[in-house]
Design a protein around this motif. Sequence first.
Motif, PDB file in Angstrom:
ATOM      1  N   THR A 192       3.671  30.571 -22.849  1.00 31.41           N
ATOM      2  CA  THR A 192       2.860  29.960 -23.721  1.00 31.41           C
ATOM      3  C   THR A 192       2.629  28.173 -23.231  1.00 31.41           C
ATOM      4  N   GLU A 193       3.690  27.760 -22.587  1.00 31.78           N
ATOM      5  CA  GLU A 193       3.374  26.377 -22.009  1.00 31.78           C
ATOM      6  C   GLU A 193       2.759  26.155 -20.825  1.00 31.78           C
ATOM      7  N   ARG A 194       2.001  25.467 -20.673  1.00 28.23           N
ATOM      8  CA  ARG A 194       1.288  24.813 -19.404  1.00 28.23           C
ATOM      9  C   ARG A 194       1.786  23.599 -18.965  1.00 28.23           C
ATOM     10  N   ARG A 195       2.364  23.544 -17.891  1.00 27.06           N
ATOM     11  CA  ARG A 195       2.728  22.080 -17.491  1.00 27.06           C
ATOM     12  C   ARG A 195       1.804  21.659 -16.102  1.00 27.06           C
ATOM     13  N   PHE A 196       1.495  20.417 -16.101  1.00 25.94           N
ATOM     14  CA  PHE A 196       0.681  19.932 -14.847  1.00 25.94           C
ATOM     15  C   PHE A 196       1.204  18.781 -14.273  1.00 25.94           C
ATOM     16  N   PHE A 197       1.333  18.620 -13.116  1.00 27.43           N
ATOM     17  CA  PHE A 197       2.196  17.364 -12.586  1.00 27.43           C
ATOM     18  C   PHE A 197       1.028  16.384 -11.785  1.00 27.43           C
ATOM     19  N   TYR A 198       1.192  15.289 -11.852  1.00 25.08           N
ATOM     20  CA  TYR A 198       0.333  14.432 -11.008  1.00 25.08           C
ATOM     21  C   TYR A 198       1.304  13.029 -10.761  1.00 25.08           C
ATOM     22  N   LYS A 199       0.710  12.599  -9.506  1.00 29.41           N
ATOM     23  CA  LYS A 199       1.396  11.470  -8.978  1.00 29.41           C
ATOM     24  C   LYS A 199       0.503  10.339  -9.193  1.00 29.41           C
ATOM     25  N   ILE A 200       0.958   9.257  -9.649  1.00 29.66           N
ATOM     26  CA  ILE A 200       0.255   8.008  -9.938  1.00 29.66           C
ATOM     27  C   ILE A 200       0.907   6.959  -9.014  1.00 29.66           C
ATOM     28  N   VAL A 201      -0.146   6.124  -8.184  1.00 27.71           N
ATOM     29  CA  VAL A 201       0.354   4.871  -7.673  1.00 27.71           C
ATOM     30  C   VAL A 201      -0.141   3.493  -8.404  1.00 27.71           C
ATOM     31  N   ILE A 202       0.504   2.598  -8.877  1.00 24.51           N
ATOM     32  CA  ILE A 202       0.043   1.625  -9.520  1.00 24.51           C
ATOM     33  C   ILE A 202       0.366   0.206  -8.761  1.00 24.51           C
ATOM     34  N   VAL A 203      -0.700  -0.270  -8.315  1.00 27.18           N
ATOM     35  CA  VAL A 203      -0.780  -1.640  -7.559  1.00 27.18           C
ATOM     36  C   VAL A 203      -1.245  -2.688  -8.007  1.00 27.18           C
ATOM     37  N   GLY A 204      -1.152  -3.898  -7.626  1.00 31.43           N
ATOM     38  CA  GLY A 204      -1.758  -5.257  -8.023  1.00 31.43           C
ATOM     39  C   GLY A 204      -0.946  -6.342  -7.749  1.00 31.43           C
ATOM     40  N   ASP A 205      -1.296  -7.464  -7.755  1.00 35.33           N
ATOM     41  CA  ASP A 205      -0.448  -8.575  -7.654  1.00 35.33           C
ATOM     42  C   ASP A 205       0.687  -8.770  -8.354  1.00 35.33           C
ATOM     43  N   ALA A 234      -3.609   9.673  -8.911  1.00 36.45           N
ATOM     44  CA  ALA A 234      -4.428   8.585  -9.729  1.00 36.45           C
ATOM     45  C   ALA A 234      -3.775   7.222  -9.005  1.00 36.45           C
ATOM     46  N   PHE A 235      -4.918   6.452  -9.054  1.00 35.85           N
ATOM     47  CA  PHE A 235      -4.532   5.136  -8.691  1.00 35.85           C
ATOM     48  C   PHE A 235      -4.979   4.069  -9.903  1.00 35.85           C
ATOM     49  N   LEU A 236      -4.141   3.114 -10.266  1.00 36.86           N
ATOM     50  CA  LEU A 236      -4.197   2.121 -11.155  1.00 36.86           C
ATOM     51  C   LEU A 236      -4.063   0.754 -10.345  1.00 36.86           C
ATOM     52  N   GLU A 277      -7.407  -1.420   0.209  1.00 41.77           N
ATOM     53  CA  GLU A 277      -6.243  -1.007   0.757  1.00 41.77           C
ATOM     54  C   GLU A 277      -5.801   0.597   0.321  1.00 41.77           C
ATOM     55  N   ILE A 278      -6.226   0.853  -0.882  1.00 53.10           N
ATOM     56  CA  ILE A 278      -5.989   2.206  -1.345  1.00 53.10           C
ATOM     57  C   ILE A 278      -7.009   3.415  -1.229  1.00 53.10           C
ATOM     58  N   ARG A 279      -8.310   2.817  -1.214  1.00 54.39           N
ATOM     59  CA  ARG A 279      -9.683   3.715  -1.311  1.00 54.39           C
ATOM     60  C   ARG A 279      -9.348   4.981  -0.321  1.00 54.39           C
ATOM     61  N   GLN A 280      -8.970   4.672   0.817  1.00 57.59           N
ATOM     62  CA  GLN A 280      -9.224   5.777   2.017  1.00 57.59           C
ATOM     63  C   GLN A 280      -8.082   6.753   1.741  1.00 57.59           C
ATOM     64  N   TYR A 281      -6.979   6.514   1.006  1.00 60.02           N
ATOM     65  CA  TYR A 281      -6.203   7.565   0.346  1.00 60.02           C
ATOM     66  C   TYR A 281      -6.414   8.342  -0.716  1.00 60.02           C
ATOM     67  N   GLY A 282      -7.494   8.298  -1.306  1.00 56.45           N
ATOM     68  CA  GLY A 282      -7.948   9.384  -2.470  1.00 56.45           C
ATOM     69  C   GLY A 282      -8.400  10.317  -2.080  1.00 56.45           C
ATOM     70  N   LYS A 283      -8.124  11.430  -2.725  1.00 61.90           N
ATOM     71  CA  LYS A 283      -8.533  12.858  -2.668  1.00 61.90           C
ATOM     72  C   LYS A 283      -9.872  13.038  -3.368  1.00 61.90           C
ATOM     73  N   LYS A 284     -10.485  14.306  -3.172  1.00 57.69           N
ATOM     74  CA  LYS A 284     -11.770  14.371  -3.905  1.00 57.69           C
ATOM     75  C   LYS A 284     -11.579  14.356  -5.552  1.00 57.69           C
ATOM     76  N   ASP A 285     -10.434  14.688  -5.883  1.00 61.91           N
ATOM     77  CA  ASP A 285     -10.245  14.812  -7.246  1.00 61.91           C
ATOM     78  C   ASP A 285      -9.562  13.622  -7.500  1.00 61.91           C
ATOM     79  N   SER A 286      -8.988  12.660  -6.885  1.00 64.44           N
ATOM     80  CA  SER A 286      -8.293  11.510  -7.232  1.00 64.44           C
ATOM     81  C   SER A 286      -8.869  10.646  -8.546  1.00 64.44           C
ATOM     82  N   VAL A 287      -8.403  10.094  -9.366  1.00 64.40           N
ATOM     83  CA  VAL A 287      -8.751   9.238 -10.361  1.00 64.40           C
ATOM     84  C   VAL A 287      -8.437   7.624 -10.079  1.00 64.40           C
ATOM     85  N   PHE A 288      -9.656   6.826 -10.110  1.00 62.16           N
ATOM     86  CA  PHE A 288      -9.322   5.580  -9.913  1.00 62.16           C
ATOM     87  C   PHE A 288      -9.492   4.783 -11.285  1.00 62.16           C
TER      88      PHE A 288
END
Length: 321
Positions: A146-159, A227-229, A249-260
Amino acid sequence: MINYIWIIKNSGENLFYETFGSTIQIDESLISGLFMALNLFVKETGKGGIDHLVLKDEKFIYKNFGPIFLVLGCDRSDEIEKIKEIMVTIGNRFLEKFGNLENWNGHIKTFHQFSDILNTEFKFEDLSIFESPQLSRKEIKAELKTERRFFYKIVIVGDKGVGKTSIIRKFSKSSFEPQYNPTLGLDLIKYSYSYNLHTTFSFTAWDISGKKSYKKLRKSYYPNTQAFLVVYDVTQLESFEEVEKWIDEIRQYGKKDSVFILVGNKVDLESERKISLEEGQRKASKFNFEFFETSAKTGQNINKIFNFLGKNIIEKRKIKI
């Protein structure tokens, strides 16, 4: 005796974990973060491959299999070469079953069936008794239906000082630390949260230092990110002016389904604001980013960001929840 098995994607996602008889629970994100950091160190220094790590009472043996790496925790007295033979068979069997993971949709449940393969083909029950501190295996299988679990990786950048760590910790711990403590290279934070009654999202946040001295190190953490923040401080004009540098710096590493997402943090300091809401929106629109303003101190919009991330990542994978 083998006590633990971890199977980790080479980009840091924890795909599979099982314990055999041991009552000690080890955080999977600590294992993946440790061995990825050691891998990077070895690569940068050119000092050869990682073989094993010996602690006082246990040792951890590591082997890379291309898209995944395998870590086995065993007794300190176990012979490494014998364990390695088992690892080769396990790693190859996993890849035989699940392939090179290029089309993996991020659903962790996919790999739970590997537990049955381990226990039938490798007969670990001859070595120890499978134990779960919370649920029996029968109960776990029933729950997974009954449970559905989804995994995602976030990278968070900034000064530095814009509140990257505070945003992650506010969501995962509902706490805010007013004193600024700079991230030293990388912080890994793993957290799971319920989206609805039957859907759980799990993420590992890669909170990466904004110091210029870490630029080369940072780039090794960007691949295979969902996901990139990019975060700036609404009270610091310089951090906003640096946003385009971070995007480049990060844009080139995004996948087609990445969220920015572009995030303007510290809106609780309204009297000190230097960047308006409209300026932030225009910047996000220029690069086709989503946009949020947040306060890691009050929690404003923090939950909204992570619910938005989970929902949009799943929508881009065309999975109905």
